[in-house]
Scaffold this motif. Sequence first.
Motif, mmCIF file in Angstrom:
data_model
loop_
_atom_site.group_PDB
_atom_site.id
_atom_site.type_symbol
_atom_site.label_atom_id
_atom_site.label_comp_id
_atom_site.label_asym_id
_atom_site.label_seq_id
_atom_site.Cartn_x
_atom_site.Cartn_y
_atom_site.Cartn_z
ATOM 1 N N UNK A 87 15.838 57.171 -23.084
ATOM 2 C CA UNK A 87 14.390 57.303 -22.899
ATOM 3 C C UNK A 87 13.620 57.022 -24.190
ATOM 4 N N UNK A 88 14.328 56.589 -25.241
ATOM 5 C CA UNK A 88 13.675 56.235 -26.504
ATOM 6 C C UNK A 88 13.193 57.417 -27.306
ATOM 7 N N UNK A 89 13.662 58.626 -26.995
ATOM 8 C CA UNK A 89 13.218 59.819 -27.723
ATOM 9 C C UNK A 89 13.974 60.002 -29.030
ATOM 10 N N UNK A 109 17.564 51.871 -16.693
ATOM 11 C CA UNK A 109 16.618 52.361 -15.684
ATOM 12 C C UNK A 109 15.443 53.121 -16.294
ATOM 13 N N UNK A 110 15.260 52.984 -17.591
ATOM 14 C CA UNK A 110 14.172 53.675 -18.285
ATOM 15 C C UNK A 110 13.157 52.645 -18.778
ATOM 16 N N UNK A 111 11.894 53.052 -18.819
ATOM 17 C CA UNK A 111 10.836 52.147 -19.258
ATOM 18 C C UNK A 111 10.750 52.032 -20.782
ATOM 19 N N UNK A 112 11.270 53.017 -21.504
ATOM 20 C CA UNK A 112 11.140 53.038 -22.962
ATOM 21 C C UNK A 112 12.043 52.010 -23.614
ATOM 22 N N UNK A 113 11.664 51.590 -24.830
ATOM 23 C CA UNK A 113 12.505 50.698 -25.609
ATOM 24 C C UNK A 113 13.508 51.528 -26.387
ATOM 25 N N UNK A 114 14.749 51.075 -26.438
ATOM 26 C CA UNK A 114 15.766 51.763 -27.220
ATOM 27 C C UNK A 114 15.405 51.646 -28.698
ATOM 28 N N UNK A 115 15.748 52.690 -29.447
ATOM 29 C CA UNK A 115 15.508 52.679 -30.886
ATOM 30 C C UNK A 115 16.845 52.860 -31.590
ATOM 31 N N UNK A 116 17.051 52.100 -32.657
ATOM 32 C CA UNK A 116 18.280 52.198 -33.431
ATOM 33 C C UNK A 116 17.902 52.535 -34.864
ATOM 34 N N UNK A 128 15.191 43.806 -25.233
ATOM 35 C CA UNK A 128 16.207 43.087 -24.490
ATOM 36 C C UNK A 128 15.672 41.737 -24.060
ATOM 37 N N UNK A 129 16.578 40.811 -23.818
ATOM 38 C CA UNK A 129 16.244 39.478 -23.339
ATOM 39 C C UNK A 129 15.202 38.763 -24.201
#
Length: 199
Positions: A87-89, A109-116, A128-129
């Motif tokens: 969820x990008x939290x 299945x989540x709207x948030x962008x992943x954070x690394x 993504x993409x």
Amino acid sequence: MSAYDSGALQTAPSTDSIADRTRRALEQYLTVTPDVGQARGAEGIALVTSQSGSEYIVDTLEGRCECRDAEYRDVVCKHIRRARFAMGLDAIPADAVAACDVDPDLGQHCDAELRVAAADGGIIIAGDDGEILDGDDEDVVDLSEEYDEAPLAGTCIAGHERCAGISGMFFGEFPCANCWLYAPDSAHATFHDVGGADE
């Protein structure tokens, strides 16, 4: 996600250095759906489904889960960790990305962008993409004379609003994962020289 390379990692850490629950949260097939069933419309609540079909309601804000690990051991279980990553939290630790075989469906299945979390303490928005802009695009900035490189996109190659694109790296602005991956060596070197993302 598995193609991610921060460019700042010197050596890949061993899987042993990653907390076991974090490793399982990243590697195991766990589906996070924040807008299904009891989680529908509830802030910070998600349904986490394991590969075996077991379902757990997770409260990412309060750090609660219905699983036995969370209830009886009073720990942050793999379901909570997976939901917070998806969820990008929480930012995924850079050493975990390098050491783990991260599930490619993480955050699907989540709207948030992943954070690394980058090794230097910054955060990369892992989109993504991403699609590279071609040289005919009106948003392309030609920095070839100054940096001896081909024209670089003046905006994010994946279209993220918060990313300044590859050319932003020359001014110390931290790019998204797509721009980071496709940036030439000179952009990475200049980014580190200017002290990008030190704030």
